[in-house]
Write a protein that holds these residues in place. Structure first.
Motif: not given
Length: 372
Positions: A60-71, A198-204, A247-250, A253-259
């Motif tokens: 998959p891909v990770i885009m650097q913005g809240e999910a509305i960016l991905g949509i 259960g992670s933070t907003p900011g990625l798609s 990339p939004s580095i932090a 990190y948060a996504l990694d912990a959530a996964l």
């Protein structure tokens, strides 16, 4: 750190949601240079964890913005100017997709139901029968302002039978139930880390099928050299490749912990926890004589419960009393459900049976006081 507002003791909003402790800890890790070999290897590992969570064969891909960016990026990439789009509308977000579909495609056909109902797969079959030139189907799986859940797998199978491409907004469903892109025949499947994971907003977080990538490559109008470019992120997880933007580095990190947490608890166990929490909320609301927003309980999502306002209360009044008197923050309605409902989220760390019980007990107390 002084927050501008006090944090509600029990935040049961539909997103962002309270993050898991592991996520908070990960956010405090040192921020690495994005081209440091250690970070690039770490990033590749996170994408692989996401692939496993999505249960797909393709990274998959990770885009650097809240999910509305991905949509929006998914619509811009997949929908070409000769496409006829069947937009399935059962709520505010499904309706909202129409603008992007119209911007990029030739024609948009709307299949709509009242916002307290869900899409009937037979109606999708009928739409294909009437318009065999439909080439793209767009679906919001869980429309949070309504708390309704559309039949993703059934609709995906119908789209696949007709060779149509499927775009799925799974922002508030993935991670809280069995909803996976490959099984649903989704060609673009977008979700957010700030809901059920259960992670933070900011990625798609976006899964693209093999044929989806092929269509994007053929689409000369798909964004390239743009922040909206989905294609620019296709191989970004290969160490040594250039990131389209920093990339939004932090957030990574948060996504990694959530996964990691999702995998450790076990997806099926996570889904069961979400479902149990929602079931308790619905049962106790009905026992209080409070009606659910969806016309049928079977249409209710396990990740958010939308209920109709009791007589004598406005949405803001009831929300504020729950917050000020009991420390519980719920979400108001949106769009067509604004002023008609309140919503209890059951996503990620907020999907706890005791939270549902506490919320309904507080509602019961407020109702009792109004009677007295």
């Amino acid at each position: 750190m002084l927050l501008p507002l006090s944090v509600p003791p029990l935040m049961l909003t539909t997103g962002p949601v309270p993050v898991y402790p592991e996520v908070l800890k990960a956010l405090g890790a040192p921020v690495l240079y994005d081209y440091h070999p250690t970070f690039q290897e770490f990033y590749a590992a996170v994408v692989e964890k996401l692939r496993l969570a999505f249960r797909t064969d393709i990274a998959p891909v990770i885009m650097q913005g809240e999910a509305i960016l991905g949509i929006e990026a998914g619509a811009a990439a997949l929908i070409a100017k000769d496409d006829v789009v069947l937009n399935l509308v059962s709520g505010v977000y499904g309706k909202g997709f129409e603008g992007w579909a119209a911007r990029y495609g030739k024609e948009v056909i709307e299949l709509a139901v009242p916002f307290d109902e869900v899409i009937d797969p037979q109606a999708v079959r009928d739409a294909f029968r009437q318009r065999p030139d439909i080439s793209v189907v767009s679906l919001c799986h869980h429309d949070t302002p309504s708390g309704t859940l559309n039949p993703l797998y059934e609709i995906g199978a119908i789209a696949a039978e007709h060779g149509a491409y499927l775009i799925v907004d799974a922002v508030s469903s993935f991670g809280g139930m069995d909803a996976h892109p490959q099984s649903a025949h989704a060609d673009i499947f977008i979700t957010s880390p700030s809901k059920c994971l259960g992670s933070t907003p900011g990625l798609s977080l976006i899964s693209v099928s093999k044929r989806g990538w092929e269509k994007i490559e053929r689409n000369s109008d798909a964004p390239r050299g743009s922040f909206l470019s989905l294609a620019a992120w296709k191989d970004a997880s290969i160490p040594g490749r250039t990131f389209p933007v920093t990339p939004s580095i932090a957030e990574i990190y948060a996504l990694d912990a959530a996964l990691d947490r999702y995998a450790k608890e076990g997806p099926e166990n996570v889904w069961a926890r979400h479902a149990e929490t929602a079931a308790i909320a619905r049962k106790r609301l009905l026992e209080l004589g409070i009606a659910l927003w969806p016309k049928r309980e079977v249409w209710c999502a396990p990740t958010a419960t939308a209920f109709r306002l009791p007589d004598g209360f406005t949405d803001v009044e009831l929300r504020d009393r729950l917050l000020n008197e009991y420390g519980i923050l719920l979400s108001l309605g949106r769009g067509d459900t604004s002023g008609k409902v309140l919503r209890i989220a059951h996503m990620g760390a907020s999907a706890q049976p005791d939270f549902a019980r506490t919320t309904i007990e507080a509602l019961s107390s407020i109702l009792s006081q109004s009677i007295d």
